[in-house]
Design a protein around this motif. Structure first.
Motif, short mmCIF file in Angstrom:
data_model
loop_
_atom_site.label_atom_id
_atom_site.label_comp_id
_atom_site.label_asym_id
_atom_site.label_seq_id
_atom_site.Cartn_x
_atom_site.Cartn_y
_atom_site.Cartn_z
N UNK A 140 0.81 -1.22 0.00
CA UNK A 140 0.00 0.00 0.00
C UNK A 140 0.85 1.27 0.00
N UNK A 141 2.08 1.20 0.51
CA UNK A 141 2.93 2.38 0.66
C UNK A 141 4.18 2.35 -0.21
N UNK A 142 4.41 1.26 -0.93
CA UNK A 142 5.68 1.10 -1.66
C UNK A 142 5.81 2.03 -2.86
N UNK A 143 4.69 2.42 -3.45
CA UNK A 143 4.73 3.22 -4.67
C UNK A 143 4.93 2.37 -5.92
N UNK A 144 5.02 1.04 -5.75
CA UNK A 144 5.21 0.14 -6.88
C UNK A 144 3.85 -0.35 -7.38
N UNK A 145 3.61 -0.23 -8.69
CA UNK A 145 2.37 -0.73 -9.27
C UNK A 145 2.69 -1.47 -10.56
N UNK A 146 1.86 -2.45 -10.88
CA UNK A 146 2.01 -3.23 -12.11
C UNK A 146 0.62 -3.53 -12.65
N UNK A 147 0.47 -3.45 -13.96
CA UNK A 147 -0.78 -3.90 -14.59
C UNK A 147 -0.52 -5.25 -15.23
N UNK A 148 -1.28 -6.25 -14.78
CA UNK A 148 -1.16 -7.59 -15.33
C UNK A 148 -2.12 -7.70 -16.50
N UNK A 149 -1.58 -8.09 -17.67
CA UNK A 149 -2.41 -8.28 -18.85
C UNK A 149 -1.81 -9.37 -19.72
N UNK A 150 -2.62 -9.94 -20.54
CA UNK A 150 -2.19 -11.02 -21.41
C UNK A 150 -1.04 -10.58 -22.31
N UNK A 151 -0.04 -11.43 -22.45
CA UNK A 151 1.09 -11.14 -23.32
C UNK A 151 2.11 -10.16 -22.75
N UNK A 152 2.02 -9.89 -21.46
CA UNK A 152 2.93 -8.91 -20.86
C UNK A 152 4.38 -9.42 -20.82
N UNK A 153 5.30 -8.49 -20.81
CA UNK A 153 6.72 -8.77 -20.67
C UNK A 153 7.03 -9.08 -19.21
N UNK A 154 8.17 -9.72 -18.91
CA UNK A 154 8.53 -9.93 -17.50
C UNK A 154 8.63 -8.59 -16.75
N UNK A 155 8.19 -8.59 -15.51
CA UNK A 155 8.18 -7.40 -14.67
C UNK A 155 9.59 -7.14 -14.16
N UNK A 156 10.03 -5.90 -14.20
CA UNK A 156 11.34 -5.52 -13.64
C UNK A 156 11.10 -4.57 -12.49
N UNK A 157 11.53 -5.00 -11.29
CA UNK A 157 11.36 -4.18 -10.09
C UNK A 157 12.75 -3.85 -9.60
#
Length: 161
Positions: A140-157
């Motif tokens: 809730x406080x990290x400021x990190x967000x990701x949208x999960x959708x079909x065909x997405x690339x690997x997430x880089x955090x």
């Protein structure tokens, strides 16, 4: 003719009993999208971190754990199934026991420190220590967000101090 009628009754009965069982085989869970990614701190891979994707719309979080190369795969309902499509707040947490004290020469503890014994005999247990900047531990406080959708690339955090 009696044989044919009996055969039809048996087939109809078998179909009536089989159909509800086959319909109940689904998991009832929403469909998921495979989600993989990497967690780094100052560009270096983070091993053993817990990654949590919390859906903004509510629902079950997806989780994963990083390996030595910082890579993770999310699980929501079944191992490595990913996460349902949508927007997520992301938390990354890695803790270690604070106050791990090594025995000195001859296995003796430093003065005033007890290495083992019954609970309460050496004071309260040490609090876990975050190995990552603490702000990332709370989605809730990290400021990190990701949208999960079909065909997405690997997430880089990439976490910053």
């Amino acid at each position: 003719m009696e044989y044919t009628r009996r055969y039809c009754v048996y087939v109809a009965l078998l179909a009536a009993l089989t159909l509800p069982v086959a319909a109940g085989c689904g998991s009832g869970n929403p469909s998921t999208v495979p989600v993989k990614g990497t967690v780094t701190l100052n560009g270096n891979p983070v091993d053993g971190a817990s990654v949590t994707f919390v859906p903004e719309a509510g629902g079950r979080p997806a989780t994963g754990t990083t390996d030595a190369s910082g890579q993770f795969t999310l699980t929501t309902f079944e191992t490595d199934d990913g996460a349902p499509e949508g927007k997520y707040k992301v938390g990354v947490n890695k803790t270690s026991a604070a106050g791990n004290i090594e025995a000195g020469a001859g296995g003796a503890a430093p003065p005033g420190v007890q290495l083992s014994g019954p609970p309460g005999s050496g004071g309260p247990p040490p609090r876990p220590k975050s190995e990552l900047p603490e702000k990332y531990g709370n989605a809730e406080k990290s400021g990190l967000t990701v949208e999960v959708k079909s065909g997405m690339e690997p997430v880089k955090i990439d976490l910053q101090p």
